[in-house]
Design an enzyme around this catalytic site. Structure first.
Site, PDB file in Angstrom:
ATOM      1  N   LYS A  98       1.941  -3.748   7.156  1.00 48.81           N
ATOM      2  CA  LYS A  98       2.088  -3.913   5.697  1.00 48.81           C
ATOM      3  C   LYS A  98       3.537  -3.659   5.290  1.00 48.81           C
ATOM      4  O   LYS A  98       4.083  -4.352   4.416  1.00 48.81           O
ATOM      5  CB  LYS A  98       1.164  -2.954   4.936  1.00 48.81           C
ATOM      6  CG  LYS A  98      -0.315  -3.291   4.987  1.00 48.81           C
ATOM      7  CD  LYS A  98      -0.686  -4.607   4.341  1.00 48.81           C
ATOM      8  CE  LYS A  98      -0.536  -4.599   2.823  1.00 48.81           C
ATOM      9  NZ  LYS A  98      -1.002  -5.882   2.228  1.00 48.81           N
TER      10      LYS A  98
ATOM     11  N   THR B 138       0.825  -1.215   0.000  1.00 49.75           N
ATOM     12  CA  THR B 138       0.000   0.000   0.000  1.00 49.75           C
ATOM     13  C   THR B 138       0.854   1.258   0.000  1.00 49.75           C
ATOM     14  O   THR B 138       1.969   1.251   0.532  1.00 49.75           O
ATOM     15  CB  THR B 138      -0.928  -0.006   1.241  1.00 49.75           C
ATOM     16  OG1 THR B 138      -1.476   1.300   1.421  1.00 49.75           O
ATOM     17  CG2 THR B 138      -0.176  -0.352   2.515  1.00 49.75           C
ATOM     18  N   ASP B 139       0.292   2.336  -0.531  1.00 46.92           N
ATOM     19  CA  ASP B 139       1.012   3.625  -0.496  1.00 46.92           C
ATOM     20  C   ASP B 139       1.145   4.139   0.940  1.00 46.92           C
ATOM     21  O   ASP B 139       1.929   5.043   1.212  1.00 46.92           O
ATOM     22  CB  ASP B 139       0.320   4.678  -1.388  1.00 46.92           C
ATOM     23  CG  ASP B 139      -1.107   5.031  -0.980  1.00 46.92           C
ATOM     24  OD1 ASP B 139      -1.631   4.430  -0.014  1.00 46.92           O
ATOM     25  OD2 ASP B 139      -1.698   5.920  -1.627  1.00 46.92           O
ATOM     26  N   GLU B 140       0.363   3.531   1.859  1.00 47.18           N
ATOM     27  CA  GLU B 140       0.395   4.008   3.252  1.00 47.18           C
ATOM     28  C   GLU B 140       1.720   3.700   3.939  1.00 47.18           C
ATOM     29  O   GLU B 140       2.005   4.249   5.007  1.00 47.18           O
ATOM     30  CB  GLU B 140      -0.781   3.406   4.038  1.00 47.18           C
ATOM     31  CG  GLU B 140      -2.108   3.814   3.438  1.00 47.18           C
ATOM     32  CD  GLU B 140      -3.318   3.505   4.306  1.00 47.18           C
ATOM     33  OE1 GLU B 140      -3.199   3.450   5.532  1.00 47.18           O
ATOM     34  OE2 GLU B 140      -4.402   3.331   3.717  1.00 47.18           O
TER      35      GLU B 140
HETATM   36  P1  NAD Z   1     -10.383  -6.749   2.162  1.00 47.60           P
HETATM   37  O1  NAD Z   1     -10.311  -6.418   3.612  1.00 47.60           O
HETATM   38  O2  NAD Z   1     -11.603  -6.412   1.388  1.00 47.60           O
HETATM   39  O3  NAD Z   1     -10.116  -8.295   1.934  1.00 47.60           O
HETATM   40  C1  NAD Z   1      -9.114  -9.004   2.602  1.00 47.60           C
HETATM   41  C2  NAD Z   1      -9.353 -10.478   2.340  1.00 47.60           C
HETATM   42  O4  NAD Z   1      -8.293 -11.224   2.983  1.00 47.60           O
HETATM   43  C3  NAD Z   1     -10.667 -11.003   2.933  1.00 47.60           C
HETATM   44  O5  NAD Z   1     -11.318 -11.821   1.984  1.00 47.60           O
HETATM   45  C4  NAD Z   1     -10.232 -11.804   4.145  1.00 47.60           C
HETATM   46  O6  NAD Z   1     -11.118 -12.870   4.452  1.00 47.60           O
HETATM   47  C5  NAD Z   1      -8.873 -12.303   3.701  1.00 47.60           C
HETATM   48  N1  NAD Z   1      -7.981 -12.604   4.841  1.00 47.60           N
HETATM   49  C6  NAD Z   1      -7.723 -11.825   5.910  1.00 47.60           C
HETATM   50  N2  NAD Z   1      -6.871 -12.452   6.739  1.00 47.60           N
HETATM   51  C7  NAD Z   1      -6.574 -13.634   6.166  1.00 47.60           C
HETATM   52  C8  NAD Z   1      -5.736 -14.717   6.535  1.00 47.60           C
HETATM   53  N3  NAD Z   1      -5.036 -14.715   7.676  1.00 47.60           N
HETATM   54  N4  NAD Z   1      -5.636 -15.770   5.691  1.00 47.60           N
HETATM   55  C9  NAD Z   1      -6.366 -15.802   4.535  1.00 47.60           C
HETATM   56  N5  NAD Z   1      -7.181 -14.821   4.153  1.00 47.60           N
HETATM   57  C10 NAD Z   1      -7.287 -13.746   4.952  1.00 47.60           C
HETATM   58  O7  NAD Z   1      -9.082  -6.066   1.530  1.00 47.60           O
HETATM   59  P2  NAD Z   1      -8.867  -5.290   0.155  1.00 47.60           P
HETATM   60  O8  NAD Z   1      -9.305  -3.896   0.326  1.00 47.60           O
HETATM   61  O9  NAD Z   1      -9.397  -6.117  -0.955  1.00 47.60           O
HETATM   62  O10 NAD Z   1      -7.279  -5.267   0.089  1.00 47.60           O
HETATM   63  C11 NAD Z   1      -6.568  -6.349  -0.522  1.00 47.60           C
HETATM   64  C12 NAD Z   1      -5.075  -6.085  -0.408  1.00 47.60           C
HETATM   65  O11 NAD Z   1      -4.759  -4.845  -1.052  1.00 47.60           O
HETATM   66  C13 NAD Z   1      -4.569  -5.955   1.030  1.00 47.60           C
HETATM   67  O12 NAD Z   1      -3.311  -6.570   1.105  1.00 47.60           O
HETATM   68  C14 NAD Z   1      -4.445  -4.459   1.241  1.00 47.60           C
HETATM   69  O13 NAD Z   1      -3.455  -4.147   2.200  1.00 47.60           O
HETATM   70  C15 NAD Z   1      -4.056  -4.003  -0.157  1.00 47.60           C
HETATM   71  N6  NAD Z   1      -4.456  -2.621  -0.461  1.00 47.60           N
HETATM   72  C16 NAD Z   1      -5.768  -2.248  -0.389  1.00 47.60           C
HETATM   73  C17 NAD Z   1      -6.132  -0.954  -0.714  1.00 47.60           C
HETATM   74  C18 NAD Z   1      -7.568  -0.510  -0.667  1.00 47.60           C
HETATM   75  O14 NAD Z   1      -7.819   0.693  -0.866  1.00 47.60           O
HETATM   76  N7  NAD Z   1      -8.520  -1.363  -0.463  1.00 47.60           N
HETATM   77  C19 NAD Z   1      -5.146  -0.025  -1.107  1.00 47.60           C
HETATM   78  C20 NAD Z   1      -3.808  -0.449  -1.154  1.00 47.60           C
HETATM   79  C21 NAD Z   1      -3.481  -1.751  -0.843  1.00 47.60           C
HETATM   80  P1  TYD Z   2     -10.479   4.584   4.576  1.00 45.97           P
HETATM   81  O1  TYD Z   2     -11.487   4.274   3.523  1.00 45.97           O
HETATM   82  O2  TYD Z   2     -10.617   3.935   5.919  1.00 45.97           O
HETATM   83  O3  TYD Z   2      -9.054   4.283   3.926  1.00 45.97           O
HETATM   84  P2  TYD Z   2      -7.566   4.679   4.475  1.00 45.97           P
HETATM   85  O4  TYD Z   2      -7.676   5.030   5.909  1.00 45.97           O
HETATM   86  O5  TYD Z   2      -6.838   3.404   4.272  1.00 45.97           O
HETATM   87  O6  TYD Z   2      -7.100   5.801   3.607  1.00 45.97           O
HETATM   88  O7  TYD Z   2     -10.461   6.154   4.806  1.00 45.97           O
HETATM   89  C1  TYD Z   2     -10.256   7.045   3.724  1.00 45.97           C
HETATM   90  C2  TYD Z   2     -10.215   8.438   4.293  1.00 45.97           C
HETATM   91  O8  TYD Z   2     -11.513   8.761   4.804  1.00 45.97           O
HETATM   92  C3  TYD Z   2      -9.277   8.588   5.488  1.00 45.97           C
HETATM   93  O9  TYD Z   2      -8.671   9.874   5.439  1.00 45.97           O
HETATM   94  C4  TYD Z   2     -10.172   8.484   6.698  1.00 45.97           C
HETATM   95  C5  TYD Z   2     -11.481   9.064   6.192  1.00 45.97           C
HETATM   96  N1  TYD Z   2     -12.707   8.494   6.797  1.00 45.97           N
HETATM   97  C6  TYD Z   2     -13.691   9.346   7.331  1.00 45.97           C
HETATM   98  O10 TYD Z   2     -13.547  10.576   7.327  1.00 45.97           O
HETATM   99  N2  TYD Z   2     -14.809   8.769   7.869  1.00 45.97           N
HETATM  100  C7  TYD Z   2     -14.987   7.426   7.899  1.00 45.97           C
HETATM  101  O11 TYD Z   2     -16.023   6.942   8.432  1.00 45.97           O
HETATM  102  C8  TYD Z   2     -13.981   6.576   7.328  1.00 45.97           C
HETATM  103  C9  TYD Z   2     -14.153   5.079   7.329  1.00 45.97           C
HETATM  104  C10 TYD Z   2     -12.870   7.162   6.775  1.00 45.97           C
END
Ligand code: NAD
Ligand code: TYD
Length: 337
Positions: A152, A124-126
């Site tokens: 991460k 992640t960019d975080e």
């Molecule tokens: P999500 O929370 O929707 O899904 C995570 C999935 O992983 C779920 O299906 C969960 O059941 C499974 N999981 C969790 N723990 C597990 C374990 N111990 N063993 C097997 N499966 C397990 O997540 P997402 O938003 O789809 O993110 C997917 C990946 O992308 C993550 O690695 C996250 O860090 C990365 N990512 C997400 C975002 C975003 O904006 N959503 C941005 C950057 C990176």
């Molecule tokens: P989020 O979707 O939780 O992603 P991330 O924290 O990984 O960036 O949050 C996106 C942005 O929105 C973050 O700055 C936190 C803010 N946020 C709110 O203001 N209210 C909310 O209820 C949530 C879930 C997030």
């Protein structure tokens, strides 16, 4: 590549990726290993669950035995499995360390033993932390702020070390905030969209002036596919969309699409350690990737999907409500006992 092990394929990005890959590559097989935590949902893949090229294995990526079974016959691994919600990591970080660090270790070990051809780890960019101006390059130091992003960072450093030490063919992406269909309604976009459909208020943290770079999940999947096939082994790719928006502007855009008023906005206490802005330089990621959606186009598709798929998110929200009612009944605050 004939057979990919996708971990976390029942989650948001993972399920979109599984669907994208099966559609695009007619001969590809996919095994999906997912623990089905609160965020995992087999309904996300209902449309492809009977595809003979698809196999689901329920299990934890920290479990060596199940990982070995699931990876059997696979020549590539794409690791999405993770605990992903920053707010949850602030309340309880232990699962984040387990899945996001130990889980990566178990996957790397098994992948090394099996000599897989590609190991794509989704980070992640975080991991860079916050910056007010300019853009992080892949060579910049990591400075994560939350237990989520720290775990991460630990996971991706571990994965990279397997490239350096054991020649495991590791590729890493650092993605910006994704949004789109099948995102669990705890993240900003799906939480706000579903609350507003229900005429409930939306909780904006702090002053709402935090900036995120919003990447539509279909564009993300194409980008990941490209890195998987064309990325240079051992390299890290920032995966962003240059759709930078203040949270309050995202909120206003959602309100507008749903025809709701600003009276539904509630400013609430800020998240501890809240990163002000994420922004990545994406020059290296190009590899021929061109995003197909600007923020508005992605948001329109997303809102439409949530409007048309109420049963999907209402089932999740009902589970959340049942859980809360159970907790309220059985776990009284200490002073009330
Ligand atoms: P999500 O929370 O929707 O899904 C995570 C999935 O992983 C779920 O299906 C969960 O059941 C499974 N999981 C969790 N723990 C597990 C374990 N111990 N063993 C097997 N499966 C397990 O997540 P997402 O938003 O789809 O993110 C997917 C990946 O992308 C993550 O690695 C996250 O860090 C990365 N990512 C997400 C975002 C975003 O904006 N959503 C941005 C950057 C990176
Ligand atoms: P989020 O979707 O939780 O992603 P991330 O924290 O990984 O960036 O949050 C996106 C942005 O929105 C973050 O700055 C936190 C803010 N946020 C709110 O203001 N209210 C909310 O209820 C949530 C879930 C997030």
């Amino acid at each position: 590549m004939n057979h990919i092990l996708v971990t976390g394929g029942a989650g948001f990005i993972g399920s979109n990726f599984v669907r994208h890959m099966l559609k695009k590559y007619p001969h590809l097989k996919i095994t999906n290993l997912d623990a089905l935590t609160y965020a995992g949902n087999l309904d996300n893949l209902k449309d492809i669950e009977k595809d003979p090229r698809y196999r689901f294995v329920q299990g934890d990526i920290c479990d060596e035995k199940i990982v070995a079974e699931a990876m059997d016959g696979c020549d590539a691994v794409v690791n999405f499995a993770a605990e992903t919600h920053v707010d949850r990591s602030i309340h309880a970080g232990d699962l984040f360390v387990m899945t996001n660090v130990k889980g990566v270790y178990v996957l790397c070990e098994e992948a090394r033993r099996r000599k897989v051809q590609r190991f794509l780890h989704i980070s992640t960019d975080e991991v860079y932390g916050s910056r007010l101006e300019g853009y992080f390059k892949e060579t910049d130091p990591l400075s994560p702020s939350s237990p989520y992003s720290s775990a991460k960072a630990g996971g991706e450093l571990l994965a990279r070390s397997y490239f350096v030490t054991y020649d495991l063919p590791v590729l890493i992406t650092r993605s910006s905030n994704n949004f789109g269909p099948f995102q669990y309604p705890e993240k900003l976009v799906p939480l706000f969209v579903t609350n507003l459909i229900e005429n409930k208020s939306v909780p904006v943290y702090g002053d709402g002036k935090q900036v995120r770079d919003w990447l539509f999940v279909e564009d993300q999947c194409e980008g990941l596919d490209l890195v998987l096939h064309k990325g240079e082994l051992g390299e890290i790719y920032n995966c962003g969309s240059h759709n930078e928006e203040f949270n309050i502007d995202v909120t206003m855009a959602i309100l507008k699409l749903l025809g709701k008023g600003t009276d539904l906005i509630t400013y609430v206490q800020d998240r501890p350690g809240h990163d002000r802005r994420y922004a990545v330089d994406t020059d290296k990621f190009k590899l021929g990737w061109v995003k197909k959606h600007n923020f508005q186009q992605g948001l329109e598709k997303t809102v439409k999907w949530y409007v048309e798929n109420e049963q999907w998110w209402r089932a999740i929200k009902q589970k959340q409500a049942d859980y809360k009612a159970w907790m309220d009944k059985h776990y009284k605050p200490l002073e009330a006992k």
